[in-house]
Scaffold this motif. Structure first.
Motif, PDB file in Angstrom:
ATOM      1  N   SER A  13       7.737  15.840  38.973  1.00 25.44           N
ATOM      2  CA  SER A  13       8.754  16.331  38.039  1.00 25.44           C
ATOM      3  C   SER A  13       8.442  15.895  36.605  1.00 25.44           C
ATOM      4  CB  SER A  13      10.135  15.826  38.455  1.00 25.44           C
ATOM      5  OG  SER A  13      11.100  16.197  37.511  1.00 25.44           O
ATOM      6  N   VAL A  14       8.088  14.644  36.425  1.00 25.34           N
ATOM      7  CA  VAL A  14       7.749  14.145  35.083  1.00 25.34           C
ATOM      8  C   VAL A  14       6.499  14.845  34.565  1.00 25.34           C
ATOM      9  CG1 VAL A  14       7.022  12.105  33.772  1.00 25.34           C
ATOM     10  CG2 VAL A  14       8.918  11.932  35.386  1.00 25.34           C
ATOM     11  N   ALA A  15       5.500  15.023  35.433  1.00 22.47           N
ATOM     12  CA  ALA A  15       4.270  15.706  35.021  1.00 22.47           C
ATOM     13  C   ALA A  15       4.563  17.134  34.564  1.00 22.47           C
ATOM     14  CB  ALA A  15       3.256  15.709  36.159  1.00 22.47           C
ATOM     15  N   GLN A  16       5.446  17.819  35.257  1.00 18.56           N
ATOM     16  CA  GLN A  16       5.803  19.184  34.862  1.00 18.56           C
ATOM     17  C   GLN A  16       6.486  19.194  33.501  1.00 18.56           C
ATOM     18  OE1 GLN A  16       8.049  20.250  38.373  1.00 18.56           O
ATOM     19  NE2 GLN A  16       6.330  21.382  39.248  1.00 18.56           N
ATOM     20  N   GLN A  17       7.297  18.184  33.234  1.00 20.32           N
ATOM     21  CA  GLN A  17       7.966  18.113  31.934  1.00 20.32           C
ATOM     22  C   GLN A  17       6.987  17.743  30.821  1.00 20.32           C
ATOM     23  OE1 GLN A  17      11.886  16.200  31.888  1.00 20.32           O
ATOM     24  NE2 GLN A  17      11.829  16.292  34.130  1.00 20.32           N
ATOM     25  N   ILE A  18       6.022  16.875  31.125  1.00 20.55           N
ATOM     26  CA  ILE A  18       4.979  16.559  30.134  1.00 20.55           C
ATOM     27  C   ILE A  18       4.163  17.815  29.857  1.00 20.55           C
ATOM     28  CG2 ILE A  18       2.848  15.268  29.725  1.00 20.55           C
ATOM     29  CD1 ILE A  18       4.091  12.973  31.372  1.00 20.55           C
ATOM     30  N   TYR A  19       3.816  18.537  30.916  1.00 14.17           N
ATOM     31  CA  TYR A  19       3.033  19.769  30.803  1.00 14.17           C
ATOM     32  C   TYR A  19       3.725  20.792  29.904  1.00 14.17           C
ATOM     33  CZ  TYR A  19       0.758  24.101  32.343  1.00 14.17           C
ATOM     34  OH  TYR A  19       0.101  25.312  32.388  1.00 14.17           O
ATOM     35  N   SER A  20       5.021  20.929  30.064  1.00 12.03           N
ATOM     36  CA  SER A  20       5.765  21.918  29.271  1.00 12.03           C
ATOM     37  C   SER A  20       6.297  21.336  27.957  1.00 12.03           C
ATOM     38  CB  SER A  20       6.922  22.482  30.101  1.00 12.03           C
ATOM     39  OG  SER A  20       7.854  21.460  30.406  1.00 12.03           O
ATOM     40  N   ASP A  21       5.932  20.110  27.649  1.00 11.57           N
ATOM     41  CA  ASP A  21       6.376  19.430  26.425  1.00 11.57           C
ATOM     42  C   ASP A  21       7.897  19.402  26.301  1.00 11.57           C
ATOM     43  OD1 ASP A  21       3.807  18.746  25.454  1.00 11.57           O
ATOM     44  OD2 ASP A  21       3.555  20.763  24.661  1.00 11.57           O
ATOM     45  N   LYS A  32       0.261   2.198  38.165  1.00 11.71           N
ATOM     46  CA  LYS A  32       0.491   3.171  39.246  1.00 11.71           C
ATOM     47  C   LYS A  32       1.050   4.476  38.686  1.00 11.71           C
ATOM     48  CE  LYS A  32       2.939   3.905  43.582  1.00 11.71           C
ATOM     49  NZ  LYS A  32       3.882   3.377  44.552  1.00 11.71           N
ATOM     50  N   SER A  33       1.997   4.369  37.775  1.00 14.16           N
ATOM     51  CA  SER A  33       2.606   5.574  37.200  1.00 14.16           C
ATOM     52  C   SER A  33       1.619   6.343  36.327  1.00 14.16           C
ATOM     53  CB  SER A  33       3.845   5.196  36.389  1.00 14.16           C
ATOM     54  OG  SER A  33       4.810   4.598  37.214  1.00 14.16           O
ATOM     55  N   SER A  34       0.833   5.644  35.523  1.00 12.71           N
ATOM     56  CA  SER A  34      -0.177   6.316  34.688  1.00 12.71           C
ATOM     57  C   SER A  34      -1.135   7.114  35.560  1.00 12.71           C
ATOM     58  CB  SER A  34      -0.991   5.290  33.894  1.00 12.71           C
ATOM     59  OG  SER A  34      -0.494   5.102  32.626  1.00 12.71           O
ATOM     60  N   ASN A  35      -1.663   6.472  36.596  1.00 12.43           N
ATOM     61  CA  ASN A  35      -2.611   7.147  37.478  1.00 12.43           C
ATOM     62  C   ASN A  35      -1.942   8.325  38.189  1.00 12.43           C
ATOM     63  OD1 ASN A  35      -4.695   5.379  36.800  1.00 12.43           O
ATOM     64  ND2 ASN A  35      -4.218   3.989  38.462  1.00 12.43           N
ATOM     65  N   GLY A  36      -0.729   8.121  38.674  1.00 10.80           N
ATOM     66  CA  GLY A  36      -0.015   9.179  39.378  1.00 10.80           C
ATOM     67  C   GLY A  36       0.347  10.348  38.483  1.00 10.80           C
ATOM     68  N   GLU A  37       0.862  10.050  37.303  1.00  9.98           N
ATOM     69  CA  GLU A  37       1.255  11.119  36.376  1.00  9.98           C
ATOM     70  C   GLU A  37       0.059  11.940  35.946  1.00  9.98           C
ATOM     71  OE1 GLU A  37       4.169  12.295  35.647  1.00  9.98           O
ATOM     72  OE2 GLU A  37       5.051  10.699  36.851  1.00  9.98           O
ATOM     73  N   PHE A  38      -1.028  11.260  35.607  1.00  5.55           N
ATOM     74  CA  PHE A  38      -2.164  12.030  35.123  1.00  5.55           C
ATOM     75  C   PHE A  38      -2.818  12.824  36.243  1.00  5.55           C
ATOM     76  CE2 PHE A  38      -5.799  13.186  32.608  1.00  5.55           C
ATOM     77  CZ  PHE A  38      -5.129  13.551  31.456  1.00  5.55           C
ATOM     78  N   ARG A  39      -2.827  12.289  37.449  1.00  6.20           N
ATOM     79  CA  ARG A  39      -3.324  13.038  38.597  1.00  6.20           C
ATOM     80  C   ARG A  39      -2.497  14.315  38.775  1.00  6.20           C
ATOM     81  NH1 ARG A  39      -2.181   9.599  42.358  1.00  6.20           N
ATOM     82  NH2 ARG A  39      -3.810   8.181  41.681  1.00  6.20           N
ATOM     83  N   GLN A  40      -1.177  14.185  38.653  1.00  4.24           N
ATOM     84  CA  GLN A  40      -0.290  15.351  38.774  1.00  4.24           C
ATOM     85  C   GLN A  40      -0.531  16.348  37.640  1.00  4.24           C
ATOM     86  OE1 GLN A  40       1.965  16.343  41.075  1.00  4.24           O
ATOM     87  NE2 GLN A  40       1.467  14.608  42.375  1.00  4.24           N
ATOM     88  N   LEU A  41      -0.717  15.856  36.425  1.00  5.66           N
ATOM     89  CA  LEU A  41      -0.985  16.745  35.284  1.00  5.66           C
ATOM     90  C   LEU A  41      -2.249  17.563  35.506  1.00  5.66           C
ATOM     91  CD1 LEU A  41      -0.077  14.554  32.199  1.00  5.66           C
ATOM     92  CD2 LEU A  41       0.813  16.821  32.702  1.00  5.66           C
ATOM     93  N   LEU A  42      -3.298  16.924  36.014  1.00  4.17           N
ATOM     94  CA  LEU A  42      -4.548  17.639  36.246  1.00  4.17           C
ATOM     95  C   LEU A  42      -4.428  18.617  37.414  1.00  4.17           C
ATOM     96  CD1 LEU A  42      -7.230  14.896  35.591  1.00  4.17           C
ATOM     97  CD2 LEU A  42      -6.493  16.740  34.083  1.00  4.17           C
ATOM     98  N   GLU A  43      -3.554  18.316  38.375  1.00  3.63           N
ATOM     99  CA  GLU A  43      -3.326  19.270  39.464  1.00  3.63           C
ATOM    100  C   GLU A  43      -2.580  20.502  38.954  1.00  3.63           C
ATOM    101  OE1 GLU A  43      -1.592  17.615  43.029  1.00  3.63           O
ATOM    102  OE2 GLU A  43      -3.064  15.996  43.062  1.00  3.63           O
ATOM    103  N   LEU A  44      -1.655  20.307  38.020  1.00  2.80           N
ATOM    104  CA  LEU A  44      -0.942  21.442  37.437  1.00  2.80           C
ATOM    105  C   LEU A  44      -1.901  22.357  36.681  1.00  2.80           C
ATOM    106  CD1 LEU A  44       2.288  19.755  36.050  1.00  2.80           C
ATOM    107  CD2 LEU A  44       2.178  21.493  37.847  1.00  2.80           C
ATOM    108  N   ASP A  45      -2.779  21.750  35.905  1.00  6.68           N
ATOM    109  CA  ASP A  45      -3.732  22.524  35.108  1.00  6.68           C
ATOM    110  C   ASP A  45      -4.835  21.579  34.644  1.00  6.68           C
ATOM    111  OD1 ASP A  45      -5.153  24.105  33.350  1.00  6.68           O
ATOM    112  OD2 ASP A  45      -3.424  24.690  32.159  1.00  6.68           O
ATOM    113  N   PRO A  46      -6.099  21.827  35.040  1.00  6.59           N
ATOM    114  CA  PRO A  46      -7.196  20.960  34.614  1.00  6.59           C
ATOM    115  C   PRO A  46      -7.349  20.860  33.093  1.00  6.59           C
ATOM    116  CG  PRO A  46      -7.903  22.365  36.416  1.00  6.59           C
ATOM    117  CD  PRO A  46      -6.536  22.844  35.994  1.00  6.59           C
TER     118      PRO A  46
END
Length: 151
Positions: A13-21, A32-46
């Motif tokens: 959810s946080v990654a999607q909000q970061i992605y959409s600014d 843990k959160s940095s690694n998890g969030e960025f992994r999610q961001l790259l899964e949304l869009d490389p």
């Protein structure tokens, strides 16, 4: 079927909000959160590799990065702000001009790439370094990399 944990749902959810600014992040994520969030961001869009620049302070504790799905250029490879212990590269063929292998016209000088893109702490603490592309890499690169600060 395994259900995602609450942490995984929150990270997505946080990654999607970061992605959409649509979220303002005024705090620093823990490791843990940095690694998890960025992994999610790259899964949304490389292409979200660019978010490393805009959120480098918030993601400063990032220790793992998987670039296998990302098309990276020299600008996106400024990773000196981070202290990685695991880094996975994907295709690097498009970086031949920036990091030419002096012994092979078709190759990439991995040692030069690592020296110019990673800080000394990362070079000292790196545990995993992977390459999944089909590029020709400098002969004896493993030996040359160990001459850097890699332990």
């Amino acid at each position: 079927m395994l259900f995602p944990t609450l942490y995984q749902l929150a990270a997505k959810s946080v990654a999607q909000q970061i992605y959409s600014d649509s979220i303002s992040i005024d705090f620093i994520f823990d490791i843990k959160s940095s690694n998890g969030e960025f992994r999610q961001l790259l899964e949304l869009d490389p292409k979200n590799i660019e978010k490393l620049k805009t959120h480098k302070n918030q993601l400063s504790t990032l220790t793992e990065l998987d670039l296998r799905k990302c098309k990276i250029d020299k600008r996106a490879l400024n990773l000196k702000s981070f202290r990685f212990n695991a880094l996975e590269f994907g295709e690097l063929y498009h970086l031949k001009k920036e990091f030419p292998d002096p012994t092979n016209i078709h190759g990439i000088d991995i040692v030069s790439l690592l020296e110019k893109t990673l800080n000394e702490i990362t070079q000292e603490k790196m545990v995993h370094l992977g390459f999944s592309g089909k590029e020709e890499i400098t002969i004896d690169w493993e030996e040359k990399v160990t001459c850097l600060k890699f332990s």
